[in-house]
Design a protein around this motif. Structure first.
Motif, PDB file in Angstrom:
ATOM      1  N   VAL A   1       0.782  -1.148   0.366  1.00 22.63           N
ATOM      2  CA  VAL A   1       0.275  -0.241  -0.160  1.00 22.63           C
ATOM      3  C   VAL A   1       1.347   1.308  -0.054  1.00 22.63           C
ATOM      4  CG1 VAL A   1      -2.130   1.007   1.203  1.00 22.63           C
ATOM      5  CG2 VAL A   1      -2.181  -0.950   0.919  1.00 22.63           C
ATOM      6  N   ILE A   2       2.429   1.513   0.852  1.00 24.67           N
ATOM      7  CA  ILE A   2       2.941   2.678   1.293  1.00 24.67           C
ATOM      8  C   ILE A   2       3.105   3.188  -0.383  1.00 24.67           C
ATOM      9  CG2 ILE A   2       4.653   3.137   2.259  1.00 24.67           C
ATOM     10  CD1 ILE A   2       2.462   3.299   3.643  1.00 24.67           C
ATOM     11  N   LEU A   3       3.690   1.274  -1.210  1.00 25.27           N
ATOM     12  CA  LEU A   3       4.736   1.517  -2.375  1.00 25.27           C
ATOM     13  C   LEU A   3       3.614   2.029  -3.594  1.00 25.27           C
ATOM     14  CD1 LEU A   3       6.812  -1.564  -2.653  1.00 25.27           C
ATOM     15  CD2 LEU A   3       7.345   0.481  -2.497  1.00 25.27           C
ATOM     16  N   LEU A   4       2.093   1.412  -3.074  1.00 26.02           N
ATOM     17  CA  LEU A   4       1.698   2.570  -5.068  1.00 26.02           C
ATOM     18  C   LEU A   4       1.259   3.628  -4.103  1.00 26.02           C
ATOM     19  CD1 LEU A   4      -1.240  -0.785  -5.039  1.00 26.02           C
ATOM     20  CD2 LEU A   4       0.364  -0.089  -6.399  1.00 26.02           C
ATOM     21  N   SER A   5       1.137   4.028  -3.039  1.00 21.89           N
ATOM     22  CA  SER A   5       0.776   5.730  -3.203  1.00 21.89           C
ATOM     23  C   SER A   5       1.768   6.241  -3.505  1.00 21.89           C
ATOM     24  CB  SER A   5       0.322   5.434  -1.362  1.00 21.89           C
ATOM     25  OG  SER A   5      -0.381   4.897  -0.778  1.00 21.89           O
ATOM     26  N   THR A   6       2.938   6.016  -2.770  1.00 21.84           N
ATOM     27  CA  THR A   6       4.175   6.940  -3.246  1.00 21.84           C
ATOM     28  C   THR A   6       4.318   6.772  -4.892  1.00 21.84           C
ATOM     29  OG1 THR A   6       5.601   4.823  -2.682  1.00 21.84           O
ATOM     30  CG2 THR A   6       5.269   7.018  -1.259  1.00 21.84           C
ATOM     31  N   ALA A   7       3.834   5.969  -5.222  1.00 18.31           N
ATOM     32  CA  ALA A   7       4.401   5.634  -6.897  1.00 18.31           C
ATOM     33  C   ALA A   7       3.054   6.703  -6.951  1.00 18.31           C
ATOM     34  CB  ALA A   7       3.801   4.157  -7.454  1.00 18.31           C
ATOM     35  N   LEU A   8       1.306   6.600  -6.898  1.00 17.77           N
ATOM     36  CA  LEU A   8       0.822   7.375  -7.561  1.00 17.77           C
ATOM     37  C   LEU A   8       1.468   9.205  -7.191  1.00 17.77           C
ATOM     38  CD1 LEU A   8      -2.248   5.781  -6.849  1.00 17.77           C
ATOM     39  CD2 LEU A   8      -1.331   6.194  -8.508  1.00 17.77           C
ATOM     40  N   ALA A   9       2.205   9.639  -5.582  1.00 15.66           N
ATOM     41  CA  ALA A   9       2.955  10.742  -5.377  1.00 15.66           C
ATOM     42  C   ALA A   9       3.342  11.307  -6.455  1.00 15.66           C
ATOM     43  CB  ALA A   9       2.758  10.700  -4.098  1.00 15.66           C
ATOM     44  N   ARG A  10       4.606  10.040  -6.634  1.00 18.05           N
ATOM     45  CA  ARG A  10       5.722  10.737  -7.489  1.00 18.05           C
ATOM     46  C   ARG A  10       4.757  10.836  -9.343  1.00 18.05           C
ATOM     47  NH1 ARG A  10       7.834   6.225  -5.438  1.00 18.05           N
ATOM     48  NH2 ARG A  10       7.413   4.594  -7.310  1.00 18.05           N
ATOM     49  N   GLY A  11       4.078  10.414  -9.388  1.00 12.58           N
ATOM     50  CA  GLY A  11       3.771  10.493 -11.425  1.00 12.58           C
ATOM     51  C   GLY A  11       2.675  11.945 -11.324  1.00 12.58           C
ATOM     52  N   TYR A  12       1.853  11.619 -10.037  1.00 13.70           N
ATOM     53  CA  TYR A  12       1.252  13.298 -10.504  1.00 13.70           C
ATOM     54  C   TYR A  12       2.425  14.795 -10.163  1.00 13.70           C
ATOM     55  CZ  TYR A  12      -1.981  17.368  -7.950  1.00 13.70           C
ATOM     56  OH  TYR A  12      -2.531  18.218  -8.181  1.00 13.70           O
ATOM     57  N   GLY A  13       3.784  14.387  -9.056  1.00 14.59           N
ATOM     58  CA  GLY A  13       4.586  15.709  -9.047  1.00 14.59           C
ATOM     59  C   GLY A  13       5.217  15.977 -10.001  1.00 14.59           C
ATOM     60  N   VAL A  14       4.749  15.147 -11.077  1.00 21.39           N
ATOM     61  CA  VAL A  14       6.525  14.435 -11.977  1.00 21.39           C
ATOM     62  C   VAL A  14       6.414  16.665 -12.764  1.00 21.39           C
ATOM     63  CG1 VAL A  14       7.298  13.765 -14.768  1.00 21.39           C
ATOM     64  CG2 VAL A  14       7.282  11.982 -12.193  1.00 21.39           C
ATOM     65  N   SER A  15       5.604  16.699 -13.178  1.00 17.29           N
ATOM     66  CA  SER A  15       5.398  17.119 -14.097  1.00 17.29           C
ATOM     67  C   SER A  15       4.807  18.873 -13.264  1.00 17.29           C
ATOM     68  CB  SER A  15       4.279  17.636 -15.017  1.00 17.29           C
ATOM     69  OG  SER A  15       4.181  18.331 -16.879  1.00 17.29           O
ATOM     70  N   GLY A  16       5.544  19.734 -12.936  1.00 17.92           N
ATOM     71  CA  GLY A  16       5.199  20.989 -12.374  1.00 17.92           C
ATOM     72  C   GLY A  16       6.085  22.116 -13.245  1.00 17.92           C
ATOM     73  N   PRO A  17       5.698  23.178 -12.312  1.00 16.17           N
ATOM     74  CA  PRO A  17       5.682  24.107 -12.940  1.00 16.17           C
ATOM     75  C   PRO A  17       6.391  24.790 -13.569  1.00 16.17           C
ATOM     76  CG  PRO A  17       4.692  25.348 -10.889  1.00 16.17           C
ATOM     77  CD  PRO A  17       4.753  23.503 -10.687  1.00 16.17           C
ATOM     78  N   GLU A  18       7.312  25.926 -14.209  1.00 18.05           N
ATOM     79  CA  GLU A  18       8.524  26.187 -14.339  1.00 18.05           C
ATOM     80  C   GLU A  18       8.910  27.079 -12.341  1.00 18.05           C
ATOM     81  OE1 GLU A  18      11.239  29.161 -17.770  1.00 18.05           O
ATOM     82  OE2 GLU A  18       8.835  28.995 -17.378  1.00 18.05           O
ATOM     83  N   GLU A  19       8.475  27.698 -12.103  1.00 22.36           N
ATOM     84  CA  GLU A  19       8.668  28.378 -10.925  1.00 22.36           C
ATOM     85  C   GLU A  19       9.124  27.517  -9.978  1.00 22.36           C
ATOM     86  OE1 GLU A  19       5.077  28.669 -12.601  1.00 22.36           O
ATOM     87  OE2 GLU A  19       5.602  30.320 -12.460  1.00 22.36           O
ATOM     88  N   TRP A  20       9.631  26.312 -10.379  1.00 20.64           N
ATOM     89  CA  TRP A  20       9.895  25.325  -9.243  1.00 20.64           C
ATOM     90  C   TRP A  20      11.346  25.292  -9.895  1.00 20.64           C
ATOM     91  CZ3 TRP A  20       6.497  20.108  -8.542  1.00 20.64           C
ATOM     92  CH2 TRP A  20       4.817  20.958  -8.113  1.00 20.64           C
ATOM     93  N   LEU A  21      11.441  25.528 -11.111  1.00 22.76           N
ATOM     94  CA  LEU A  21      13.059  25.594 -10.870  1.00 22.76           C
ATOM     95  C   LEU A  21      13.823  26.225 -10.136  1.00 22.76           C
ATOM     96  CD1 LEU A  21      13.110  25.095 -15.147  1.00 22.76           C
ATOM     97  CD2 LEU A  21      13.482  23.337 -13.229  1.00 22.76           C
ATOM     98  N   ILE A  22      13.904  27.588  -9.832  1.00 22.07           N
ATOM     99  CA  ILE A  22      14.105  28.227  -8.626  1.00 22.07           C
ATOM    100  C   ILE A  22      12.754  27.920  -7.337  1.00 22.07           C
ATOM    101  CG2 ILE A  22      14.814  30.096  -7.958  1.00 22.07           C
ATOM    102  CD1 ILE A  22      15.913  31.104 -10.857  1.00 22.07           C
ATOM    103  N   PRO A  23      13.846  27.526  -5.898  1.00 20.79           N
ATOM    104  CA  PRO A  23      12.532  27.624  -4.851  1.00 20.79           C
ATOM    105  C   PRO A  23      12.248  29.148  -4.502  1.00 20.79           C
ATOM    106  CG  PRO A  23      14.558  27.363  -4.524  1.00 20.79           C
ATOM    107  CD  PRO A  23      14.917  26.809  -5.760  1.00 20.79           C
ATOM    108  N   ARG A  24      10.705  28.823  -3.852  1.00 17.19           N
ATOM    109  CA  ARG A  24      10.634  30.449  -3.471  1.00 17.19           C
ATOM    110  C   ARG A  24      10.984  31.339  -2.609  1.00 17.19           C
ATOM    111  NH1 ARG A  24       5.353  32.611  -3.749  1.00 17.19           N
ATOM    112  NH2 ARG A  24       4.265  30.678  -4.308  1.00 17.19           N
ATOM    113  N   TRP A  25      12.091  30.497  -1.646  1.00 14.78           N
ATOM    114  CA  TRP A  25      13.183  31.116  -1.243  1.00 14.78           C
ATOM    115  C   TRP A  25      14.337  32.419  -1.039  1.00 14.78           C
ATOM    116  CZ3 TRP A  25      17.868  29.138   0.018  1.00 14.78           C
ATOM    117  CH2 TRP A  25      18.409  27.926  -0.805  1.00 14.78           C
ATOM    118  N   LYS A  26      13.926  31.532  -3.251  1.00 14.16           N
ATOM    119  CA  LYS A  26      15.088  32.476  -4.040  1.00 14.16           C
ATOM    120  C   LYS A  26      14.940  33.295  -4.573  1.00 14.16           C
ATOM    121  CE  LYS A  26      19.422  32.373  -3.812  1.00 14.16           C
ATOM    122  NZ  LYS A  26      20.161  32.919  -2.549  1.00 14.16           N
TER     123      LYS A  26
END
Length: 356
Positions: A310-335
């Motif tokens: 269950v943990i493996l499946l949950s983290t796999a889904l979470a990784r798939g959801y977060g693979v494609s992020g906005p360009e703003e993620w390339l530079i973290p907010r604190w920088k």
């Protein structure tokens, strides 16, 4: 492991089936430096998008009157590639893809030098290494992650030792042992994998002086004789297609010695000792995770196995959801420079062609 060794041109890259050509390194830094000039929070320069409402346009700052560099990757294959007129190929000739990629990279460095505050140019080497990450250290945006991984790693290693002790010696966790073993194995794997990804997060390079083509040396000599009383030279920027150049991206003024230094620069990929130690340690974490799975089979139960799946499946889904992020993620907010904007803009929503 592939991501950890991706920035290299040695045997490790070949063992894990990845390649890193010089044009890719030039393209990476050309794009990252341009984006950092816009959004990176640094006192060394004023962002050309500071307070800008018209996204995609760079405002003119001091001696810099440069329009936003657009096409930066493999321009010699087609399209109009951004370049400084000082770095154009010899008349009637064209660059190879690798040579043009280097000239585009140097062009972006010249643009960056034009945006750096004049009083900060004396610290150009420090700015290049720390703000533009043209150095051998782990990128500054990964340092909080590195600290967090160290803390978690100490805790999970203590759990791993306790788990092995519970399996082979005295049971410390009673009925919870199967769940502790499974959880520790999964956390070790996550820590090791994240550490390896972090190692490959940014290229480790060394700036070296390279031979300068004769036609560029001749142009530099002409510039030196034409410099102003303040020691400034005017550099124009435009786009090139093959050997056809169009001066359509503006100009900036730089001290001659700065322009001359940058034109001699090249970068070499390096493997430093701390990177090698990190590769061994995070790889060891993966092996420990596998070892816990193997020896944990002695105490595993059906419910603990289901828990692990269950943990493996949950983290796999979470990784798939977060693979494609906005360009703003390339530079973290604190920088990020919160009063500036990214120059890139989408051309509109893309939709499949409709048929009647």
């Amino acid at each position: 492991m592939q991501r950890a060794v991706q920035w290299g041109d040695d045997h490790l890259t070949k063992i894990f089936g990845v390649t890193c050509s010089k044009p890719l390194v030039y393209a990476y830094f050309a794009c990252s430096i341009r984006n950092r000039l816009e959004k990176w929070d640094s006192p060394a320069w004023i962002s050309p998008t500071e307070g800008q409402q018209d996204v995609g346009k760079w405002q003119y700052i001091g001696q810099s009157h440069v329009d936003r560099p657009s096409k930066l990757i493999d321009g010699s294959r087609g399209g109009q590639a951004f370049i400084c007129d000082l770095l154009l190929p010899a008349e009637g000739k064209a660059y190879s893809i690798a040579d043009q990629a280097r000239m585009q990279f140097l062009s972006i460095l010249l643009v960056a030098a034009g945006l750096i505050k004049p009083e900060r140019l004396s610290k150009l080497d420090t700015i290049i290494q720390e703000d533009f990450q043209l150095g051998q250290r782990l990128g500054v945006i990964f340092r909080p992650l590195f600290i967090g991984l160290l803390v978690v790693n100490v805790l999970v290693m203590a759990l791993a030792v306790a788990s092995f002790y519970s399996i082979f010696k005295d049971n410390l966790f009673d009925a919870a042992t199967p769940y502790v073993v499974q959880s520790t194995s999964l956390i070790l794997w996550a820590v090791g994998a994240t550490g390896l990804l972090m190692l490959g997060g940014n290229p480790r390079v060394r700036i070296v002086e390279s031979g300068m083509p004769v036609h560029i040396s001749e142009r530099l000599s002409a510039l030196e004789s034409a410099q102003s009383e303040e020691g400034l030279v005017k550099l124009s920027f435009g786009s090139i297609h093959g050997s056809v150049y169009t001066a359509d991206h503006g100009f900036c003024s730089l001290p001659f010695d700065v322009a001359q230094r940058i034109c001699r620069w090249d970068v070499e990929l390096v493997r430093i000792r701390s990177w090698e130690i990190g590769l061994l340690w995070w790889g060891f974490c993966l092996l420990m995770s596998i070892a816990l799975q193997v020896v944990g089979s002695q105490v595993a139960t059906l419910s603990s196995t289901v828990f692990s799946v269950v943990i493996l499946l949950s983290t796999a889904l979470a990784r798939g959801y977060g693979v494609s992020g906005p360009e703003e993620w390339l530079i973290p907010r604190w920088k990020q420079r919160m009063t500036a904007a990214y120059g890139a803009s989408l051309l509109g929503k893309m939709e499949a062609r409709k048929t009647g």
